[in-house]
Design a protein around this motif. Structure first.
Motif, short mmCIF file in Angstrom:
data_model
loop_
_atom_site.label_atom_id
_atom_site.label_comp_id
_atom_site.label_asym_id
_atom_site.label_seq_id
_atom_site.Cartn_x
_atom_site.Cartn_y
_atom_site.Cartn_z
N GLU A 371 2.24 -0.45 -3.08
CA GLU A 371 1.76 0.93 -3.12
C GLU A 371 0.96 1.18 -4.39
O GLU A 371 1.37 0.79 -5.49
N CYS A 372 -0.18 1.86 -4.20
CA CYS A 372 -1.03 2.26 -5.32
C CYS A 372 -1.00 3.77 -5.38
O CYS A 372 -1.61 4.46 -4.55
N LYS A 373 -0.24 4.32 -6.35
CA LYS A 373 -0.04 5.77 -6.41
C LYS A 373 -0.39 6.30 -7.79
O LYS A 373 0.48 6.68 -8.58
N PRO A 374 -1.67 6.35 -8.09
CA PRO A 374 -2.04 6.93 -9.39
C PRO A 374 -1.99 8.45 -9.32
O PRO A 374 -2.10 9.05 -8.25
N GLN A 375 -1.78 9.07 -10.49
CA GLN A 375 -1.96 10.51 -10.59
C GLN A 375 -3.44 10.76 -10.90
O GLN A 375 -3.96 10.25 -11.91
N ALA A 376 -4.12 11.52 -10.05
CA ALA A 376 -5.55 11.76 -10.23
C ALA A 376 -5.95 13.03 -9.52
O ALA A 376 -5.48 13.32 -8.42
N SER A 377 -6.80 13.78 -10.16
CA SER A 377 -7.34 15.00 -9.55
C SER A 377 -8.83 15.07 -9.84
O SER A 377 -9.24 15.18 -11.00
N PRO A 378 -9.65 14.97 -8.78
CA PRO A 378 -9.25 14.78 -7.39
C PRO A 378 -8.73 13.36 -7.14
O PRO A 378 -8.72 12.53 -8.03
N ARG A 379 -8.30 13.15 -5.84
CA ARG A 379 -7.73 11.86 -5.47
C ARG A 379 -8.69 10.74 -5.83
O ARG A 379 -9.89 10.83 -5.60
N ALA A 380 -8.09 9.65 -6.34
CA ALA A 380 -8.90 8.51 -6.76
C ALA A 380 -9.20 7.60 -5.58
O ALA A 380 -8.48 7.56 -4.59
N ILE A 381 -10.28 6.84 -5.71
CA ILE A 381 -10.63 5.78 -4.76
C ILE A 381 -10.04 4.48 -5.30
O ILE A 381 -10.17 4.18 -6.50
N SER A 382 -9.32 3.75 -4.41
CA SER A 382 -8.61 2.55 -4.86
C SER A 382 -9.22 1.31 -4.25
O SER A 382 -9.74 1.32 -3.12
N LEU A 383 -9.10 0.18 -5.01
CA LEU A 383 -9.40 -1.15 -4.47
C LEU A 383 -8.40 -2.12 -5.06
O LEU A 383 -7.80 -1.88 -6.11
N TRP A 384 -8.21 -3.25 -4.33
CA TRP A 384 -7.21 -4.25 -4.72
C TRP A 384 -7.88 -5.57 -5.05
O TRP A 384 -8.86 -5.98 -4.42
N LYS A 385 -7.28 -6.25 -6.05
CA LYS A 385 -7.70 -7.59 -6.40
C LYS A 385 -6.48 -8.50 -6.42
O LYS A 385 -5.40 -8.10 -6.83
N LYS A 386 -6.71 -9.74 -5.97
CA LYS A 386 -5.73 -10.80 -6.19
C LYS A 386 -6.36 -11.75 -7.18
O LYS A 386 -7.35 -12.43 -6.87
N GLY A 387 -5.79 -11.79 -8.36
CA GLY A 387 -6.47 -12.51 -9.43
C GLY A 387 -7.76 -11.79 -9.76
O GLY A 387 -7.78 -10.61 -10.11
N ASN A 388 -8.89 -12.50 -9.59
CA ASN A 388 -10.21 -11.90 -9.83
C ASN A 388 -10.94 -11.59 -8.53
O ASN A 388 -12.09 -11.16 -8.56
N ASP A 389 -10.29 -11.85 -7.40
CA ASP A 389 -10.95 -11.70 -6.10
C ASP A 389 -10.60 -10.35 -5.49
O ASP A 389 -9.42 -9.96 -5.44
N ILE A 390 -11.64 -9.63 -5.05
CA ILE A 390 -11.42 -8.35 -4.37
C ILE A 390 -10.92 -8.62 -2.95
O ILE A 390 -11.49 -9.44 -2.23
N LEU A 391 -9.85 -7.94 -2.57
CA LEU A 391 -9.27 -8.14 -1.24
C LEU A 391 -10.03 -7.33 -0.20
O LEU A 391 -10.40 -6.18 -0.43
N GLN A 392 -10.24 -7.98 0.95
CA GLN A 392 -10.89 -7.34 2.07
C GLN A 392 -9.91 -7.29 3.25
O GLN A 392 -9.01 -8.12 3.37
#
Length: 946
Positions: A371-392
């Motif tokens: 889970e990626c649950k940052p506190q942000a206003s407005p809602r943040a846009i999230s992306l995931w990486k494994k190591g240095n690779d962006i997950l698709q």
């Protein structure tokens, strides 16, 4: 801050009013300056809100106007009249009364006189001469307790005669519509003038009767409804009636209620550019209207702000929208407020409160969610990486709008470092965690049979650098592998935690939990082990009913031990059986649902114990405790003696033998044998009775018996219930001359040949050889002339004119000792009526004679010329004789060597029923005159004269 009638109160230069803790304090109240509607406004840096409205009113009562004398009221007798009060200016509830002439004579209300608390007027339905006088209206303020009096009003009676009768005229009646609040007390007034005085009655036009809370007062002029509710609404009718007619007034009572909340809004914290929607709902009568306030100011529909009834929506919030909001619900009976704070947030992403765990763990083959649950206003846009690779996104990886990452069917290749990056217009933040993949081999639920052994697996595959340990718990208790080595053991070495359970017992059924401890986590896996075994022992076996051959049993079931009970087996035990044996039952097959059965095929007069054994799909269980010992009822014998035979003996003897009936087949007490025999070809049977159950031989001695003569012989049984069946008839030969013994020649069937039996005392003494030859188809021969108590050898061979053939293998046998040579002595007898009692001294055998095993009593009847032989092991006997016959009685000792010498015979003649004697006695009818006769009832007892 406080406002009065909508105008802010300036407290700066006001010496009478000041605030304390938000409360407004007013000194020296002034009706003109302080009367009105008050409202408080509370505010801080976040905004402001309005309080509920409060009304301040002053109760007062002015004096009547100039105290001038009121004009007289002239009426005729029988006419109705109304005296008006005309109360002065006032505030607060008033209470009216009237004084007649002078204080303290107050007008008393009745069916003819009524004081309205609505108008204050006095109503007299029919004036009488006694009513003439001065009337003063008294007004009381219920709050200030002040009181004022009007000027007197004279009531004068006209002299133009009384007024005739007329129909009622309603002067006091309630309005056409009367609003009433929930829970209030409603009073309706109704009074009429008329002659005669009218009677007042009330009803609801709907026909619904009044509940008990409705009361009639002041001679029905007032209808009072307490605790008014919605169901009390409707049209009410007042009826005034006299003999001249009737009149009615109607009005409707309507229900009203102040607004009350059904739904209110709550404080909100929304991000900038999000949309706000609040809704409040209230109930009231009439239906309330809604308005919205922000920081105490009215909101109107404009641009981003939309108001519709109780709903407020603001699109694309900005920072200026923050503040305190109020929803207002109002009807003509009241107003209510609901308040909430709106916070508009604008901040960059932050994971300070919800960072990823530094070490995440998942089992191989499962689904993991990060889970990626940052506190942000407005809602943040999230992306995931494994190591240095962006997950698709792919078939195993799912990325959700709320920032959650899910990986299905994880493998060890999915292990590694994962980072969530969140971004909005105010900034960027990230959080990182390491994913560790472990593989666990778990135990599964199992069913097993008692006595078997199993292994419950518990294994983990993980990073080799992790320290792993295993432990097991059974039903919540840690297993002690050192304390229970007979059943529990760990197998597989240090890399696995498999549990072996050997020789499983029923108490091993339950929940097993394997606990795996590593450096980073603790895992557990559980399994339910169901142990099935043969059923437990049934209980409470009871004999409900018993006969001579059946027993009805009942029992209660034992534990099924994991497998349903399919049937029962009944076992029985007696003193004559070796251990427990299965018995026949009805029903023949007892199913698992049956708890009663009848045991059949039992022996009469035998003590039985019963037990029940249950069986199921696993096997046969332990037997129940034994029932109480219970004896079957007695019955006549149903088993005849077997192996009836005999032969041998001494001269003039017929020896009869049989196999005694076992005690368990005797069927009752008083068991004995009946021996019947007759010469071959004769018709009449001679019977002898033996009362000793264990005797297996009877010897009949009679000098007239020819040697080696064939007899038909049969043996029966009896007990106290009666006689049983006889055995089949056997042929037995009487004895040859001298003391001899019969030897059976088994399997020898020689037809038309001659047989020679050779016998001798000792192989070393040829001179002792003797022989007996017979011809014909015989399989037995009597060898006579032998010595008593001597061992002989015997062999058989065939012979003809050519000589003798080879001999059979010799057998040896010892002849028995001779019977006692001493007869029974000192025989005494007593005859009373038909009962004969005998007594004699015991016979002692010599050392060279066979031991005494009993006594034979021979009873010969003259008329039937038959002999009854009765065997006993006692030295006394009772016999029942017929008075119409002569008897001869003799007693002999019995031994294995045969019958001994008989006693002197006792002769008993007819009509000697009442005598005694000893030794040999003979009586004749005429000899009875020597004894005096004593008559006792119908029995003549003869006793000797001495």
């Amino acid at each position: 801050a406080w406002s009065l009638n909508g105008t802010l109160i300036d407290l700066g230069g006001d010496y009478r009013r000041h605030m304390s803790g938000g409360n407004l304090i007013i000194n020296r109240l002034d009706r003109d300056q302080d009367t009105g509607i008050y409202q408080c406004t509370a505010f801080n840096t976040w905004g402001s809100v309005l309080s509920r409205r409060g009304s301040l009113q002053f109760a007062y009562l002015d004096n009547f106007k100039a105290q001038t004398t009121r004009s007289a009221v002239n009426v005729r007798e029988g006419q109705g009249v109304v005296l008006l009060c005309g109360p002065p200016m006032h505030s607060g509830e008033l209470i009216f009364a009237w004084i007649f002439n002078e204080y303290p004579h107050f007008v008393q209300q009745d069916s003819r006189r009524f004081i309205s608390q609505e108008t204050g007027s006095l109503y007299i339905a029919k004036v009488e001469p006694s009513d003439v006088g001065n009337y003063t209206c008294v007004v009381n303020n219920s709050i200030t307790k002040g009181k004022v009096l009007s000027s007197p009003t004279p009531l004068v009676l006209r002299n133009d005669g009384a007024m005739g009768e007329y129909e009622p005229k309603i002067e006091v009646h309630f309005p056409e519509t009367v609003p009433a609040a929930k829970g209030s007390t409603v009073k309706l007034e109704c009074f009429a003038l008329g002659n005669p005085v009218p009677e007042i009655s009330w009803r609801r036009t709907s026909g619904v009767p009044f509940p008990s809370k409705v009361k009639m007062k002041n001679s029905n002029a007032v209808l009072e409804i307490s605790n008014f509710q919605q169901e009390d609404t409707g049209t009410y009718e007042c009826m005034a009636e006299n003999s001249r007619g009737k009149n009615a007034a109607r009005g409707r009572i309507s229900f009203h209620a102040k607004p009350h909340w059904l739904q209110t809004m709550i404080d909100g914290a929304l991000s900038i550019e999000e949309n706000l929607f609040w809704e409040c709902k209230a109930n009231g009568k009439p239906k309330p209207s809604y308005s919205w306030l922000k920081n105490g100011n009215n909101l109107i529909t404009e641009g981003r702000v939309q108001i519709e009834n109780g709903a407020l929506s603001i699109a694309a919030l900005n920072l200026s929208d923050a503040g305190m909001y109020q929803c207002v619900a109002e009807n003509k009976h009241g107003i209510i407020y609901s308040s909430a704070e709106l916070m508009v947030l604008a901040s960059p992403p932050s994971f300070s409160k919800n960072p990823l765990k530094a070490l995440l763990k998942a089992r191989s083959g499962t689904e993991v969610a990060l889970e990626c649950k940052p506190q942000a206003s407005p809602r943040a846009i999230s992306l995931w990486k494994k190591g240095n690779d962006i997950l698709q996104r792919n078939e195993r990886i799912s990325l959700y709008p709320n920032g959650t990452l899910k990986i299905a069917n994880v493998t060890r290749r999915d292990a590694g470092s994962y980072t969530c990056i969140a971004k909005n217009q105010f900034g960027t933040a990230s959080t990182t965690g390491k994913l560790l993949i472990t593989g666990v081999v778990r135990p599964t639920n199992m069913e097993i049979i008692v006595g078997e052994s199993i292994v419950l697996p518990c294994q983990i595959t993980s990073d080799p650098a992790l320290d792993v340990s295993f432990s097991w718990a059974f039903n919540g208790q840690l297993i002690d592998f050192h304390g229970d080595i007979d059943h529990f053991d760990r197998v597989g070495g240090s890399v696995t935690g498999d549990l072996m359970i050997r020789n499983i017992q029923l108490n091993h059924g339950g929940k097993y939990v394997c606990v795996i401890n590593t450096d980073v986590e603790t895992l557990s896996a559980s399994a339910i082990l169901v142990v099935k075994g043969p059923p437990g022992p049934p209980d409470a076996v009871a004999v409900e009913e018993i006969t001579d051959s059946t027993a009805q049993l009942s029992w209660s079931p034992g534990r099924d031990n994991g497998s349903p009970i399919t049937g029962y087996i009944i076992q029985a035990r007696t003193p004559f059986t070796v251990g427990w044996q299965a018995v026949d039952t009805v029903p023949e097959v007892i199913n698992g649902n049956t708890l009663t059965a009848t045991v059949v095929g039992l022996n009469a007069w035998v003590e039985y114990e019963f037990r029940v054994v249950a069986r199921n799909g696993v096997g046969v269980g332990e037997p129940s405790p034994a029932s109480a010992k219970t004896r079957t009822e007695d019955a006549m014998p149903d088993t005849a003696p077997t192996d009836v035979g005999g032969g041998g003996g001494t001269k003039s003897e017929l020896v009869i033998t049989w196999e005694p009936v076992p005690e368990e087949l005797q069927n009752g007490e008083g068991f004995g044998y009946i021996i019947a025999f007759r010469p071959l070809g004769a018709v009449t049977w001679t019977r002898a009775v033996i009362s000793t159950p264990g005797v297996a031989q009877y010897i009949f001695r009679n000098d007239t018996i020819p040697p080696f003569s064939p007899f038909h012989v049969k043996v029966g049984a009896y007990n106290n219930r009666g006689e049983g069946p006889f055995s089949s008839i056997a042929t037995v030969f009487s004895a040859e001359e001298g003391n001899g013994k019969i030897f059976s020649l088994f399997s020898l069937h020689l037809k038309k040949n001659k047989i020679q039996v050779v016998y001798w005392e000792d192989d070393t003494k040829p001179d002792t050889v003797g022989k007996v030859r017979i011809s014909g188809n015989y399989s037995a021969v009597n060898v006579t002339g032998l010595k008593a108590n001597t061992q002989y050898y015997l062999a058989v061979c065939a012979f003809n004119t050519a000589g003798t053939g080879p001999q059979s293998t010799p057998i040896n046998a010892t002849t028995k000792k001779p019977p006692p040579s001493q007869p029974p002595l000192n025989v005494e007898w007593t005859l009373i009526g038909s009962l004969l009692t005998l007594h004699w001294d015991p016979v002692a055998a010599m050392e060279t004679e066979a031991e005494v095993i009993g006594y034979l009593v021979l009873l010969r009847r003259h008329r039937y010329n038959d002999i009854n032989n009765i065997v006993t092991n006692k030295t006394t006997m009772e016999l029942t004789l017929s008075p119409d016959d002569n008897y001869l009685i003799q007693i002999k000792a019995l031994s294995e060597g045969g019958e001994g010498v008989g006693s002197e015979p006792i002769h008993i003649q007819k009509l000697s029923m009442g005598a005694r004697g000893s030794g040999a006695s003979r009586f004749s009818p005429w000899s009875l005159t020597h004894f005096p006769a004593v008559l006792i009832g119908a029995l003549v007892v003869l006793s000797p004269s001495w």
